[in-house]
Design a protein around this motif. Structure first.
Motif, PDB file in Angstrom:
ATOM      1  N   GLU A 190       8.374   1.591  33.177  1.00  0.00           N
ATOM      2  CA  GLU A 190       9.724   2.114  33.002  1.00  0.00           C
ATOM      3  C   GLU A 190      10.029   2.444  31.548  1.00  0.00           C
ATOM      4  OE1 GLU A 190      12.362  -0.745  34.605  1.00  0.00           O
ATOM      5  OE2 GLU A 190      11.713  -0.472  36.692  1.00  0.00           O
ATOM      6  N   ASP A 191       9.369   1.765  30.632  1.00  0.00           N
ATOM      7  CA  ASP A 191       9.608   2.018  29.213  1.00  0.00           C
ATOM      8  C   ASP A 191       8.905   3.266  28.703  1.00  0.00           C
ATOM      9  OD1 ASP A 191       7.057   1.085  29.468  1.00  0.00           O
ATOM     10  OD2 ASP A 191       7.235  -0.499  27.955  1.00  0.00           O
ATOM     11  N   ASN A 197       5.702   3.623  28.412  1.00  0.00           N
ATOM     12  CA  ASN A 197       4.373   3.282  27.933  1.00  0.00           C
ATOM     13  C   ASN A 197       3.419   3.080  29.108  1.00  0.00           C
ATOM     14  OD1 ASN A 197       5.111   3.207  25.141  1.00  0.00           O
ATOM     15  ND2 ASN A 197       6.100   1.229  25.512  1.00  0.00           N
TER      16      ASN A 197
END
Length: 642
Positions: free
Chosen positions: A237-238, A240
């Motif tokens: 979700e970030d 990455n």
């Protein structure tokens, strides 16, 4: 891409003419030493006058090249620049077998200028010219050959570790060909990381996995701490990329972390190849998750597998070839992403270009390392100094140089943007060979002409100064029309078509394999070496002896009696006397016999030297035409008297 037989011929040329190429390397290093010495005269002499002695002592291009590296030092402030992406290089020493083969060092380092010099020895395609290209690659840090692993840790890894301990994300990448010490350096750095990490934190979780090929011919990740169980590479979700399903080992002290690292590396795929007894056959990624006050930090150490060329994989089995193909593909995609980002930055404000990070699992995983300005990344390029690995070294440095120049977030600065636009404008309006000076301004093939003047020679019946139409005439009225393009001139190139009767522009597309990204390049034509070889081949030719040489030859002989040869007589005059006339000039029969035997020995030596010189010229011509057969029977050349 240059074909393998051309590369083989280039490697063979560096073997056969290593004495000449080694002397070219010495000339550069002496010029650099002289430039450092003459630097102190700047305070007492007018501007530019201290450079004059250097230009008289050495080749003009080499003198200027050495002066810019030892005195000007445009890259001296590289270590002080504030950036989250750094590129470094480490050169290993010559190995024992390389020393036994009498190989010379084809790399030089400039510590004050943070740059690597590649000395690329070549035989020109005309078969008559031998030359060396000196290419300078400016980086952020260059480690000398005697640098230890703790020094590499201090410069390359410790800033990343400190950033991760503060809650940041950082990546250390080891990049280079097979057999240059990537795994050796990575293990040494990890040993120091193990000692330092527990000084500031007490909670460390480690996971380690490798990227390798599967039986289905696809890339996959395998957990090295869970008996190589397959894991997945997914985007979180970030934004990455994370590896899901990998086992994390909690370590409470340096001993436990060291044992976990040893256990992980023992599962890593490795095989015996032509270049290395235990060559890594996978990309290994080790992650250290560090517990911090605000959020967890990440230090990722990536030990990439080494690239290999076709002529280095002759003994590979089918499975090894398949895995090697996947390795080379992933590395190629990494280089392609670097090239695209480099071209995007070079184009400044032009339309954004798509970077194919998803073309390989490796580039997908490392995407944030190249695109996130809050992610600290250091790339350490490992290099081999052997002349047989020059193509590898150039390839490695070209691509890490493109990675360095593709730091897109630095281009947000208006002054840097203006400087880039000025550089592009200057490159478009530059004339002649100045157009190739500077990072990424133009194409330049190593297989093009060695010196500027040869663009005007009769070779290939060139019709224009920069290339264009080439007509090869055959018997009768038949002719073959070909196109010659010197990429160094492609911005000014206009090819005239005699069949169309009008001028048409020639479009040159950028090619990944001939992109020259050196910050500076100098071409040193080894004409002195050719003259020395010619002189050596004629040293025993009696017809070429003058009176002084003849008298010196007579003094070197241990003659039993007196010889009444006039001091003005030349070798050609002595040769015309014949046995009877020669005996008349000697005091007794024994003296005449000794002198005749000595002259006969010189005649035989002249025949051997002439044959060796012809053989050498034939080999040069063959190597210039990229004929592989010239690489065989090297012992014949080594036995030549010169």
């Amino acid at each position: 891409m240059a074909s393998n037989h051309k590369l083989v011929c280039a490697r063979a040329a560096r073997q056969q003419f290593r004495g000449a190429f080694q002397q070219a390397v010495r000339d550069y290093r002496l010029a650099k030493l002289s430039a450092s010495t003459l630097k102190g005269l700047d305070a007492f002499l007018p501007d530019g006058l201290s450079f004059l002695p250097l230009s008289y002592l050495y080749d003009g291009e080499v003198a200027r090249f050495a002066w810019e590296g030892a005195v000007t030092k445009e890259n001296r402030d590289a270590c002080d620049r504030q950036t989250n992406f750094r590129v470094m290089a480490r050169t290993r020493p010559l190995q024992e077998q390389e020393v036994d083969s009498k190989l010379y060092e084809s790399l030089s380092s400039e510590g004050g200028n943070h740059s690597i010099i590649v000395h690329d020895g070549r035989v020109h395609r005309d078969g008559r010219t031998i030359y060396t290209n000196h290419s300078r690659f400016c980086l952020d840090r260059v480690f000398p050959q005697d640098a230890s692993n703790p020094q590499v840790f201090e410069e390359a890894a410790e800033p990343l570790l400190n950033f991760a301990l503060q809650g940041g994300r950082s990546t250390l990448i080891f990049f280079g060909q097979t057999g240059t010490g990537k795994t050796y350096t990575a293990r040494g750095v990890l040993d120091d990381v193990t000692k330092k990490v527990f000084l500031q934190t007490a909670e460390v979780e480690m996971c380690c996995y490798e990227m390798a090929g599967t039986r289905g011919g696809r890339e996959a990740f395998f957990d090295l701490l869970a008996d190589r169980a397959q894991v997945k590479c997914l985007t979180g979700e970030d934004g990455n990329v994370h590896v899901r399903g990998a086992r994390r080992v909690k370590c409470q002290n340096a001993g436990e972390l060291h044992q976990a690292i040893e256990a992980a590396f023992s599962w890593r795929s490795s095989e015996c190849t032509e270049r290395n007894e235990a060559s890594s056959r996978s990309h290994c990624i080790l992650e250290l998750h560090l517990a911090c006050e605000d959020e967890n930090g990440l230090l990722r150490v990536v030990d990439l597998a080494g690239s290999e060329r076709n002529f280095e994989t002759q003994m590979h089995s089918k499975s090894m070839a398949e895995r090697g193909g996947l390795i080379n593909y992933s590395l190629l995609m990494l280089k392609e992403c670097a090239r695209v980002m480099h071209n995007q930055v070079k184009g400044a404000r032009e339309k954004e270009i798509h970077v194919p990070f998803r073309s390989s699992r490796l580039t997908h995983l490392l995407r944030s390392s190249f695109t996130d300005k809050y992610h600290m990344t250091t790339v350490v390029a490992t290099l081999s100094p052997s002349p047989t690995d020059v193509e590898h070294s150039l390839n490695t440095l070209q691509h890490v140089g493109m990675m360095r120049s593709a730091r897109a977030w630095e281009m947000q600065d208006t002054e840097a943007m203006a400087a880039m636009e000025d550089a592009i404008s200057e490159a478009k309006t530059a004339k002649g060979f100045d157009a190739v000076q500077g990072r990424g301004r133009a194409l330049h093939s190593k297989l093009q002409d060695a010196r500027k003047g040869q663009l005007d020679l009769h070779a290939f019946q060139m019709k224009t100064q920069v290339g264009g139409s080439i007509i090869k005439k055959y018997e009768g009225e038949s002719a073959k029309l070909e196109t010659f393009i010197d990429a160094r001139w492609h911005r000014e190139l206009k090819a005239r078509s005699r069949y169309l009767g009008r001028s048409t522009p020639v479009k040159v597309q950028e090619d990944l394999w001939v992109l020259r990204d050196a910050d500076m390049e100098a071409t040193q034509v080894l004409s002195d070496w050719r003259k020395e070889q010619w002189t050596a081949s004629k040293a025993h030719d009696l017809h070429r002896w003058d009176a002084q040489t003849l008298q010196s030859f007579l003094k070197s002989l241990d003659l039993p009696g007196e010889v009444r040869i006039p001091s003005t007589m030349t070798g050609s005059q002595l040769r015309r006397l014949g046995p009877r006339g020669l005996a008349a000039l000697c005091g007794d029969v024994a003296t005449a016999q000794v002198l005749q035997a000595a002259l006969l020995g010189e005649r035989q030596a002249d025949q051997v030297a002439t044959a060796a010189h012809r053989s050498q010229n034939a080999r040069m011509t063959a190597l210039g035409n990229h004929k592989v057969h010239a690489a065989v029977d090297e012992a014949v050349f080594e036995e030549a008297p010169f």
